[in-house]
Write an enzyme that holds these catalytic residues in place. Sequence first.
Site, PDB file in Angstrom:
ATOM      1  N   ASN A   3       0.875  -1.178   0.000  1.00  0.00           N
ATOM      2  CA  ASN A   3       0.000   0.000   0.000  1.00  0.00           C
ATOM      3  C   ASN A   3       0.909   1.224   0.000  1.00  0.00           C
ATOM      4  OD1 ASN A   3      -1.763   2.074   0.565  1.00  0.00           O
ATOM      5  ND2 ASN A   3      -2.263   1.386   2.654  1.00  0.00           N
ATOM      6  N   LYS A  48       0.147   4.266  -0.318  1.00  0.00           N
ATOM      7  CA  LYS A  48      -0.511   5.480   0.226  1.00  0.00           C
ATOM      8  C   LYS A  48      -0.270   6.655  -0.730  1.00  0.00           C
ATOM      9  CE  LYS A  48      -0.190   3.408   4.723  1.00  0.00           C
ATOM     10  NZ  LYS A  48      -0.099   3.558   6.166  1.00  0.00           N
ATOM     11  N   HIS A  80      -9.489   1.566   4.944  1.00  0.00           N
ATOM     12  CA  HIS A  80      -8.221   1.743   5.672  1.00  0.00           C
ATOM     13  C   HIS A  80      -8.452   2.717   6.829  1.00  0.00           C
ATOM     14  CE1 HIS A  80      -4.128   2.881   6.600  1.00  0.00           C
ATOM     15  NE2 HIS A  80      -3.748   1.786   5.985  1.00  0.00           N
ATOM     16  N   GLU A 124      -6.807   5.102   7.871  1.00  0.00           N
ATOM     17  CA  GLU A 124      -6.563   6.524   7.546  1.00  0.00           C
ATOM     18  C   GLU A 124      -7.807   7.120   6.888  1.00  0.00           C
ATOM     19  OE1 GLU A 124      -2.932   5.776   5.427  1.00  0.00           O
ATOM     20  OE2 GLU A 124      -1.954   5.314   7.330  1.00  0.00           O
ATOM     21  N   GLU A 160      -5.446  -4.546  10.703  1.00  0.00           N
ATOM     22  CA  GLU A 160      -4.425  -3.521  10.874  1.00  0.00           C
ATOM     23  C   GLU A 160      -4.716  -2.737  12.150  1.00  0.00           C
ATOM     24  OE1 GLU A 160      -2.371  -2.555   6.899  1.00  0.00           O
ATOM     25  OE2 GLU A 160      -4.064  -1.211   7.125  1.00  0.00           O
ATOM     26  N   GLY A 203       2.553   2.376  10.713  1.00  0.00           N
ATOM     27  CA  GLY A 203       3.576   3.411  10.574  1.00  0.00           C
ATOM     28  C   GLY A 203       4.301   3.737  11.858  1.00  0.00           C
ATOM     29  N   SER A 223       3.448  -1.978  10.342  1.00  0.00           N
ATOM     30  CA  SER A 223       4.892  -2.058  10.581  1.00  0.00           C
ATOM     31  C   SER A 223       5.492  -3.421  10.219  1.00  0.00           C
ATOM     32  CB  SER A 223       5.218  -1.666  12.026  1.00  0.00           C
ATOM     33  OG  SER A 223       4.832  -0.319  12.275  1.00  0.00           O
TER      34      SER A 223
HETATM   35  P1  PGA Z   1       2.854   0.398   7.576  1.00  0.00           P
HETATM   36  O1  PGA Z   1       1.400   0.639   6.965  1.00  0.00           O
HETATM   37  O2  PGA Z   1       3.361  -0.903   6.992  1.00  0.00           O
HETATM   38  O3  PGA Z   1       3.666   1.576   7.135  1.00  0.00           O
HETATM   39  O4  PGA Z   1       2.703   0.315   9.058  1.00  0.00           O
HETATM   40  C1  PGA Z   1       0.492  -0.415   6.774  1.00  0.00           C
HETATM   41  C2  PGA Z   1      -0.806   0.107   6.214  1.00  0.00           C
HETATM   42  O5  PGA Z   1      -1.251   1.187   6.634  1.00  0.00           O
HETATM   43  O6  PGA Z   1      -1.433  -0.534   5.346  1.00  0.00           O
END
Ligand code: PGA
Length: 251
Positions: free
Chosen positions: A9, A11, A93, A95, A165, A171, A211
Site C-alpha cells: 500500500n 498510500k 483503511h 486513515e 491492521e 507506521g 509495521s
Molecule cells: P505500515 O502501513 O506498513 O507503514 O505500518 C500499513 C498500512 O497502513 O497498510
Amino acid sequence: MRTPLIAGNWKMNGTWRESEALLSRIAELSPLYTEVLVCPPFTALAAAAAHLAGTDIEWGAQNVYPAEKGAYTGEISPGMLAESGCTYCICGHSERRSYFGETDDFIHQKVKALFAHHIRPILCVGESADERKAGRTEDVIRREVAAGIADLAPDEAARLVIAYEPVWAIGSGAAATAEDAETVCALIRTVVEEQYGKTVSDLVRILYGGSVNSANISSFLQEADIDGALIGGASLDGEEFSSIVEIAERN
Ligand code: PGA
C-alpha cells in the site's frame, strides 16, 4: 490451501516518475506460490499497468467511490479501476476512516460496488490504541467485519480479503506480536464463519498489516490464520519489498 498474498500500500507516495523505478524493480519478481500486489496512487496506475502487464505481479487501487458514474467530483468509480487492470482495491483503511470520516456503511457500499466489477476488496479493520486499552478490541473487530462483509453472495464472500491492521501499529515501527495478531485474525475468521459458514471462512484470506518488514514477516506467516500482509512503509523500498516477497516464498 490459501494462496499467500503480499500487498504493498503505497498510500500518497510516488509521482509517476518516482513510481517507475520502484515498479521496474517489482516487475523483476517472479513469485511461485505467493500472490504479489502493489497499490499505487491513482495517478500511477497507468504506470503500474505499463510495467507489470505480462509479469506475475498484480496492481490494485487504494480507494473507490461506490457509484457507476456521475457528478462526484474528484472520485473514481469501480468501472474505471477495472479498466485500469486493477484486480484488488483497499477499502476502509483506518486513515480513510479517521481522516475522511468513512463509516462502516459507506465502506460496505464500496465492497459491494467492487464485487459488481469483479474487483476483490481488501477490507481493513483494526482497533485504536485507546480501544485496545479499554478492552474493546473484540467489539470493534466484530462490528467492522460484520458490517463490511454483510449481504454478499457466498462466492463473493469466499473471495474477500480482510486485513487486520491495528491502528497503533500502522507506521509506528511497533508491529503487533504474531501471537496477538493471530488471536484477532482467528476472531475475524470466526465472524466470517458465523455469517457465511465454514467452507467460505476457510477460503477467505486474512492479512496482517502494521509495521511489517523483512525482519518480522516470517513470524506472521507462521500463524494459522494469517495468510499474508498489507505493507505500507516497507513497500516503498524496492529491495525491502523484494526481500519480504522472497521470505514469503520460502515460508
Ligand atoms: P505500515 O502501513 O506498513 O507503514 O505500518 C500499513 C498500512 O497502513 O497498510
